[in-house]
Design a protein around this motif. Structure first.
Motif, PDB file in Angstrom:
ATOM      1  N   ASP A 299      21.234  38.565  29.644  1.00 34.34           N
ATOM      2  CA  ASP A 299      22.231  37.716  28.977  1.00 34.34           C
ATOM      3  C   ASP A 299      22.390  38.094  27.512  1.00 34.34           C
ATOM      4  O   ASP A 299      23.473  38.012  26.951  1.00 34.34           O
ATOM      5  CB  ASP A 299      21.813  36.246  29.059  1.00 34.34           C
ATOM      6  CG  ASP A 299      21.965  35.719  30.468  1.00 34.34           C
ATOM      7  OD1 ASP A 299      22.677  36.385  31.250  1.00 34.34           O
ATOM      8  OD2 ASP A 299      21.380  34.671  30.782  1.00 34.34           O
ATOM      9  N   HIS A 300      21.281  38.500  26.902  1.00 39.51           N
ATOM     10  CA  HIS A 300      21.301  38.866  25.492  1.00 39.51           C
ATOM     11  C   HIS A 300      22.283  40.023  25.240  1.00 39.51           C
ATOM     12  O   HIS A 300      23.124  39.987  24.350  1.00 39.51           O
ATOM     13  CB  HIS A 300      19.879  39.275  25.093  1.00 39.51           C
ATOM     14  CG  HIS A 300      19.682  39.326  23.619  1.00 39.51           C
ATOM     15  ND1 HIS A 300      18.511  38.995  23.016  1.00 39.51           N
ATOM     16  CD2 HIS A 300      20.511  39.664  22.632  1.00 39.51           C
ATOM     17  CE1 HIS A 300      18.628  39.123  21.711  1.00 39.51           C
ATOM     18  NE2 HIS A 300      19.853  39.538  21.455  1.00 39.51           N
TER      19      HIS A 300
ATOM     20  N   TRP B  72      24.718  40.947  27.196  1.00 37.60           N
ATOM     21  CA  TRP B  72      26.088  40.497  27.454  1.00 37.60           C
ATOM     22  C   TRP B  72      26.649  39.763  26.255  1.00 37.60           C
ATOM     23  O   TRP B  72      27.804  39.944  25.894  1.00 37.60           O
ATOM     24  CB  TRP B  72      26.149  39.612  28.701  1.00 37.60           C
ATOM     25  CG  TRP B  72      26.158  40.446  29.937  1.00 37.60           C
ATOM     26  CD1 TRP B  72      25.148  40.568  30.844  1.00 37.60           C
ATOM     27  CD2 TRP B  72      27.207  41.315  30.379  1.00 37.60           C
ATOM     28  NE1 TRP B  72      25.501  41.473  31.824  1.00 37.60           N
ATOM     29  CE2 TRP B  72      26.759  41.939  31.569  1.00 37.60           C
ATOM     30  CE3 TRP B  72      28.477  41.648  29.886  1.00 37.60           C
ATOM     31  CZ2 TRP B  72      27.529  42.848  32.273  1.00 37.60           C
ATOM     32  CZ3 TRP B  72      29.249  42.564  30.596  1.00 37.60           C
ATOM     33  CH2 TRP B  72      28.781  43.151  31.774  1.00 37.60           C
ATOM     34  N   SER B  73      25.792  38.956  25.618  1.00 39.19           N
ATOM     35  CA  SER B  73      26.301  38.229  24.452  1.00 39.19           C
ATOM     36  C   SER B  73      26.630  39.210  23.330  1.00 39.19           C
ATOM     37  O   SER B  73      27.587  39.016  22.589  1.00 39.19           O
ATOM     38  CB  SER B  73      25.316  37.159  24.000  1.00 39.19           C
ATOM     39  OG  SER B  73      24.320  37.718  23.191  1.00 39.19           O
ATOM     40  N   ASN B  74      25.875  40.325  23.220  1.00 36.77           N
ATOM     41  CA  ASN B  74      26.218  41.347  22.240  1.00 36.77           C
ATOM     42  C   ASN B  74      27.583  41.948  22.532  1.00 36.77           C
ATOM     43  O   ASN B  74      28.364  42.218  21.626  1.00 36.77           O
ATOM     44  CB  ASN B  74      25.177  42.469  22.222  1.00 36.77           C
ATOM     45  CG  ASN B  74      23.841  42.014  21.670  1.00 36.77           C
ATOM     46  OD1 ASN B  74      22.809  42.266  22.248  1.00 36.77           O
ATOM     47  ND2 ASN B  74      23.892  41.320  20.555  1.00 36.77           N
TER      48      ASN B  74
ATOM     49  N   VAL C 231      29.998  40.437  24.123  1.00 36.75           N
ATOM     50  CA  VAL C 231      31.015  39.419  23.837  1.00 36.75           C
ATOM     51  C   VAL C 231      31.282  39.359  22.331  1.00 36.75           C
ATOM     52  O   VAL C 231      32.442  39.313  21.895  1.00 36.75           O
ATOM     53  CB  VAL C 231      30.568  38.039  24.381  1.00 36.75           C
ATOM     54  CG1 VAL C 231      31.511  36.946  23.893  1.00 36.75           C
ATOM     55  CG2 VAL C 231      30.507  38.066  25.900  1.00 36.75           C
ATOM     56  N   ILE C 232      30.200  39.405  21.542  1.00 34.59           N
ATOM     57  CA  ILE C 232      30.361  39.404  20.081  1.00 34.59           C
ATOM     58  C   ILE C 232      31.189  40.610  19.646  1.00 34.59           C
ATOM     59  O   ILE C 232      32.116  40.496  18.836  1.00 34.59           O
ATOM     60  CB  ILE C 232      28.969  39.428  19.394  1.00 34.59           C
ATOM     61  CG1 ILE C 232      28.260  38.098  19.601  1.00 34.59           C
ATOM     62  CG2 ILE C 232      29.096  39.766  17.919  1.00 34.59           C
ATOM     63  CD1 ILE C 232      26.793  38.124  19.235  1.00 34.59           C
TER      64      ILE C 232
ATOM     65  N   LYS D 252      34.832  40.115  20.498  1.00 33.70           N
ATOM     66  CA  LYS D 252      35.448  39.188  19.540  1.00 33.70           C
ATOM     67  C   LYS D 252      35.760  39.904  18.234  1.00 33.70           C
ATOM     68  O   LYS D 252      36.839  39.789  17.673  1.00 33.70           O
ATOM     69  CB  LYS D 252      34.469  38.040  19.239  1.00 33.70           C
ATOM     70  CG  LYS D 252      34.747  36.756  20.006  1.00 33.70           C
ATOM     71  CD  LYS D 252      34.013  35.611  19.327  1.00 33.70           C
ATOM     72  CE  LYS D 252      32.832  35.165  20.153  1.00 33.70           C
ATOM     73  NZ  LYS D 252      31.989  34.164  19.524  1.00 33.70           N
TER      74      LYS D 252
ATOM     75  N   THR E 179      24.491  35.970  15.415  1.00 34.39           N
ATOM     76  CA  THR E 179      25.844  35.794  15.944  1.00 34.39           C
ATOM     77  C   THR E 179      26.770  36.932  15.533  1.00 34.39           C
ATOM     78  O   THR E 179      27.892  36.998  15.998  1.00 34.39           O
ATOM     79  CB  THR E 179      26.470  34.480  15.448  1.00 34.39           C
ATOM     80  OG1 THR E 179      26.335  34.456  14.020  1.00 34.39           O
ATOM     81  CG2 THR E 179      25.811  33.275  16.050  1.00 34.39           C
TER      82      THR E 179
ATOM     83  N   ARG F  16      22.491  46.080  18.055  1.00 36.86           N
ATOM     84  CA  ARG F  16      21.519  45.800  19.125  1.00 36.86           C
ATOM     85  C   ARG F  16      20.826  47.099  19.544  1.00 36.86           C
ATOM     86  O   ARG F  16      19.618  47.171  19.685  1.00 36.86           O
ATOM     87  CB  ARG F  16      22.270  45.162  20.302  1.00 36.86           C
ATOM     88  CG  ARG F  16      21.514  44.996  21.559  1.00 36.86           C
ATOM     89  CD  ARG F  16      20.700  43.719  21.548  1.00 36.86           C
ATOM     90  NE  ARG F  16      19.318  44.019  21.873  1.00 36.86           N
ATOM     91  CZ  ARG F  16      18.279  43.546  21.208  1.00 36.86           C
ATOM     92  NH1 ARG F  16      18.448  42.745  20.165  1.00 36.86           N
ATOM     93  NH2 ARG F  16      17.063  43.846  21.561  1.00 36.86           N
TER      94      ARG F  16
END
Lengths: 318, 301
Positions: free
Chosen positions: B79-80, B82-84, B86-87, B90, B252, B259
């Motif tokens: 998940d980590h 994936w959040s990278n 997504v960031i 964005k 964030t 990463r």
């Protein structure tokens, strides 16, 4: 036919020019802030409200280049009187310049600046040299699979630096090239080479083939024609390519951060590392940043007619 | 005919008798560059492809083991990571959209003659020529909640742009927009100046509205070059490392390149970071392919 201008068009034109001027001021404001902070007295750099007009001083540059320590007590007036002007400015700030015997101890900044210069200049010469030959080769000779080869060459430029840096770091560590000028130069040549090939091919394409053909008819060999006819014609292109490569190498951060830490460290990773903890001395950081950005600003003006070409890898010329 | 004559000299001619043949020269000019790029770009990538299937850690001396596709499996279900992504998405959307709007807007304003146009255009181009890491660092002062000029000018009090988790990414994007709008502006200006003037004159005679002229003449003719700017900036924004890394440490605002850097050089999870590098690489190559395709298209015009 000259377009007939109505009064509303004239008004619109004036509004647009006014908007351009305001936008230019906004875009230049951060650069002005760097330049002005480099000449501010320490306390004015972090004043509330921010200081725009002030009496400029060069003390931040003295601090940038010297090693200093905080003084416990005030300086002996005799010592103060005997000191040169720049040392007095340091005493005024409650610090003293560190010395070995009579020699002033320099900070790390000049070393890092020199590293940047060495790495950028040597890698530029190599990348542009190879790019000139290869650009000529692609421009003048038939090469099987030319489009694919050129795509391959360009794609090496697009690789994310961190991706390439991981295996390169391991390989450099194995052969002892970490934190060395040569290691960084090789990386920058590899990075700039594709750019220089593409740009030089574009410049070579613009030199009429008839020039060399005439030289060949006159009994020159191909190599003589290349060195005596083509290279002088391509001089402007070579210079523009060189300036672009220099700026890229000069500004590069990721490779330098990963591959160097002391001996060969360049200015881009060094300047941010000076922030440290606590309240940073922004005037000294600004002075270092200012000196570092100055060459690029000058080069941008020299390059202004080639910028479009440079940023599109020679695809759009105008 | 001319090019044939250049590549195939008559072997009996004097020019061919002296010096190297064109074939030798061609190979001598091109092959070293190709070899250099293969050795220093392609070979390392093959090397790291190998490591991406292992649990190798560069800071430990114990022997590594072959783990097959485990690194890739773990990364894709993390998940980590994936959040990278997504960031990063964005960030790419906000900063590239901002650059397109500001850059094209500036070009529309600049696309007329006025005194000192050349000087002003060059001044506007300055930000993109400067080191992102060093200038990004300085934006920390501009954004400072206690003495930053930005908060003072806009009356934002002590709003902490870079240490507020909600705003850090956008603060970096604003700096990126400042840096790279000039790039879009430069390309747009080239596109705008290539629009034939007689089309505008014809539209003026027909009393076409500004909007009509803009959407029916300007945009269609400039769009190929805008597309190039868009793809190029997307690719570069996707790779962004230095500017975000020197400006903020907020999780964030942890872009995928950051990463990757941390995983490889702070956690020393070398095998896994090689795998992540490959995932990033494939995405970048896909965009590059698209970019070169359009570049060649515009070049042909």
């Amino acid at each position: 036919m000259a377009a007939v201008r109505t009064s509303s068009e004239v008004a619109l034109n004036r509004v647009a020019i006014a908007a351009v001027l305001i936008a230019t001021l906004i875009f230049l404001a951060p650069i002005y802030w760097i330049a002005s902070t480099a000449f501010k007295p320490k306390e004015l750099a972090v004043s509330v409200p921010p200081t725009v007009l002030f009496e400029p001083e060069v003390t931040p540059f003295v601090r940038l280049f010297t090693k200093r320590v905080q003084m416990q007590k005030t300086v002996d007036p005799q010592v103060y009187e005997a000191a040169p002007w720049w040392e007095k400015r340091i005493y005024d700030g409650g610090e003293r310049v560190l010395k070995v015997g009579k020699d002033v101890q320099l900070s790390q900044y000049p070393d890092r600046f020199m590293n940047s210069l060495i790495v950028a200049v040597i890698s530029t010469v190599l990348a542009v040299g190879m790019g000139t030959f290869t650009g000529y080769g692609f421009s003048r000779f038939k090469v099987a699979g030319e489009a694919d080869l050129l795509f391959f060459i360009l794609s090496t430029r697009m690789l994310p630096p961190v991706v390439v840096a991981i295996p390169m770091f391991l390989m450099y560590r194995a052969v002892g090239l970490n934190d060395s000028h040569i290691g960084l130069i090789i990386l920058y040549v590899a990075f700039n080479l594709s750019f220089s090939v593409w740009l030089m091919k574009g410049f070579m394409d613009e030199i009429p083939k008839e020039y060399e053909e005439a030289a060949l008819v006159d009994g020159y060999t191909r190599m003589q024609a290349f060195f005596k006819i083509v290279l002088p014609e391509a001089a402007t292109g070579i210079a523009a390519t060189a300036v672009f490569c220099f700026i890229t190498a000069w500004n590069e951060y990721a490779f330098a951060l990963i591959m160097t830490n002391r001996r060969a460290q360049t200015a881009p990773p060094f300047i941010p590392s000076q922030i440290g903890s606590g309240l940073p001395d922004w005037t000294t950081i600004a002075a270092g940043t200012f000196l570092f950005l100055l060459p690029v600003a000058i080069f941008t003006f020299l390059l202004r007619n080639h910028l479009l070409r440079g940023v599109t890898f020679g695809a759009i010329r105008k | 005919m001319a090019s044939v004559a250049l590549t195939n000299l008559d072997p009996a001619s004097r020019a061919a008798a002296r010096g190297w043949s064109d074939l030798t020269i061609r190979n001598m000019f091109i092959i070293p560059t190709l070899v250099f790029l293969i050795v220093f770009n392609i070979f390392p990538l093959i090397y790291s492809l190998g490591y991406s299937f292992t649990n190798f850690a560069a800071n430990r001396s114990e022997p590594w083991q072959f783990v097959g596709l485990q690194n890739y499996r773990e990364l894709l279900s993390d998940d980590h990571i994936w959040s990278n992504f997504v960031i990063t998405a964005k960030y790419v959307i906000v900063s590239v959209a901002g650059q397109m709007i500001v850059g094209f807007g500036l070009a529309l304003l600049l696309n007329r003659s006025f005194p000192m146009k050349g000087l002003i255009t060059t001044l506007l181009l300055l930000p993109m020529m400067m080191s992102a890491a060093v200038v990004g660092l300085f934006w920390q002062l501009l954004y400072s909640p206690s003495w930053g000029p930005i908060n003072y000018v806009f009356g934002l009090g002590d709003f902490a742009w870079l240490s507020n988790p909600d705003s850090a990414l956008y603060a970096v994007a604003i700096t990126d927009i400042w840096m790279w709008s000039p790039f879009v502006m430069l390309l747009s200006l080239a596109g705008l100046s290539a629009v034939p003037q007689h089309l505008y004159e014809a539209a003026a005679i027909d009393r076409a509205s500004w909007w009509y002229t803009f959407t029916r003449i300007t945009l269609p003719l400039v769009s190929p070059i805008l597309l190039i700017a868009l793809i190029f900036r997307t690719m570069e924004a996707f790779k962004t490392f230095d500017i975000a890394y020197t400006m903020t440490t907020q999780p964030t605002a942890e872009l995928i390149a950051i990463r990757l850097y941390k995983q490889a050089f702070q956690q020393w999870d070398t095998g896994k970071s090689c795998a992540l590098a490959y995932i990033v690489l494939i995405m970048v190559l896909a965009i590059t392919n698209l970019y070169v395709k359009y570049l060649n298209k515009v070049k042909e015009r």
